[in-house]
Design an enzyme around this catalytic site. Structure first.
Site, mmCIF file in Angstrom:
data_model
loop_
_atom_site.group_PDB
_atom_site.id
_atom_site.type_symbol
_atom_site.label_atom_id
_atom_site.label_comp_id
_atom_site.label_asym_id
_atom_site.label_seq_id
_atom_site.Cartn_x
_atom_site.Cartn_y
_atom_site.Cartn_z
ATOM 1 N N HIS A 44 -31.638 -27.260 17.632
ATOM 2 C CA HIS A 44 -30.564 -27.858 18.434
ATOM 3 C C HIS A 44 -30.958 -27.942 19.915
ATOM 4 C CE1 HIS A 44 -27.095 -28.675 15.920
ATOM 5 N NE2 HIS A 44 -27.185 -27.493 15.329
ATOM 6 N N GLY A 77 -24.134 -19.760 12.836
ATOM 7 C CA GLY A 77 -24.883 -19.962 14.075
ATOM 8 C C GLY A 77 -24.290 -21.095 14.881
ATOM 9 N N CYS A 124 -24.232 -27.833 9.139
ATOM 10 C CA CYS A 124 -24.183 -27.789 10.591
ATOM 11 C C CYS A 124 -22.753 -28.086 11.039
ATOM 12 C CB CYS A 124 -25.142 -28.825 11.177
ATOM 13 S SG CYS A 124 -25.182 -28.824 12.974
ATOM 14 N N LEU A 125 -22.237 -27.262 11.957
ATOM 15 C CA LEU A 125 -20.855 -27.443 12.398
ATOM 16 C C LEU A 125 -20.652 -28.773 13.122
ATOM 17 C CD1 LEU A 125 -20.078 -23.796 13.611
ATOM 18 C CD2 LEU A 125 -19.369 -24.899 11.480
ATOM 19 N N GLN A 164 -23.789 -27.564 21.218
ATOM 20 C CA GLN A 164 -22.749 -27.981 20.269
ATOM 21 C C GLN A 164 -21.337 -27.848 20.837
ATOM 22 O OE1 GLN A 164 -24.562 -25.506 16.890
ATOM 23 N NE2 GLN A 164 -23.616 -27.207 15.810
ATOM 24 N N HIS A 205 -32.914 -23.304 12.805
ATOM 25 C CA HIS A 205 -31.898 -24.365 12.886
ATOM 26 C C HIS A 205 -31.327 -24.446 14.307
ATOM 27 C CE1 HIS A 205 -28.193 -26.464 11.086
ATOM 28 N NE2 HIS A 205 -27.858 -26.216 12.337
ATOM 29 N N GLU A 206 -30.978 -23.277 14.866
ATOM 30 C CA GLU A 206 -30.353 -23.275 16.198
ATOM 31 C C GLU A 206 -31.355 -23.640 17.287
ATOM 32 O OE1 GLU A 206 -27.274 -23.384 16.203
ATOM 33 O OE2 GLU A 206 -27.027 -22.653 14.162
#
Ligand code: NI
Length: 168
Positions: free
Chosen positions: A140, A46, A94-95, A51, A136-137
């Site tokens: 963000h 995701g 997380c990226l 991000q 999660h997204e």
């Protein structure tokens, strides 16, 4: 399509609240495609627009994990309209916070309403990894990160480590 740069903590943009998408046009569809390419390349399941430094309410997902059978999902203005009662714990990464994993307990299923790449309103029931990834997204988009689920002490330790790496 082109790959975008993923920003990492402690970049303050990650703490911004993302703005709603007004129109789904070709520019936005290009961003959706670039975000998917960036996510697959990372690789991740995701990615939120914030991000890649664009604080707009746009997320992309693919929890299928099979390169030969990709199932990309793009959501503009995702809104979780129902959360299930049953909780599920999943180790999340997380990226924007490489090599950090946090065990997080979240509702195991949900319903999300969003606008798709054709500008049409959709509703999706999700469970398992997809339900975790959506929450999660969507976090963000509110400037919330997985390290916020840690104790203050551990969170500060992670942030300090990334600050130090930035200076090095
Ligand atoms: Ni993330």
């Amino acid at each position: 399509m082109s790959k975008l740069d993923i920003i990492k903590i402690p970049d303050p943009v990650l703490r911004e609240i993302s703005a709603p998408i007004e129109t789904v046009d070709d520019d936005l569809r290009r961003l959706m495609d670039d975000m998917l390419e960036t996510m697959y390349d990372a690789p991740g399941v995701g990615l939120a627009a914030v991000q890649v430094g664009i604080p707009k309410r746009l997320i992309v997902l693919d929890v299928n994990g099979d390169e030969a059978n990709r199932q990309p999902i793009v959501m503009a203005n995702p809104e979780i309209v129902r959360l299930g009662d049953e909780l599920r714990t999943h180790e999340e990464g997380c990226l924007s916070i490489p090599d950090v994993h946090v065990e997080i307990e979240r509702p195991g299923d949900l319903t999300v309403r969003y606008v798709d790449r054709d500008g049409k309103e959709q509703e999706l029931d999700a469970d398992g990894l997809l339900a975790t990834a959506i929450q999660h997204e969507v976090d963000h988009l509110e400037g919330k990160l997985i390290i916020d689920f840690l104790s203050r002490l551990r969170r500060d330790m992670v942030i300090r480590k990334f600050r130090k790496a930035l200076r090095a």
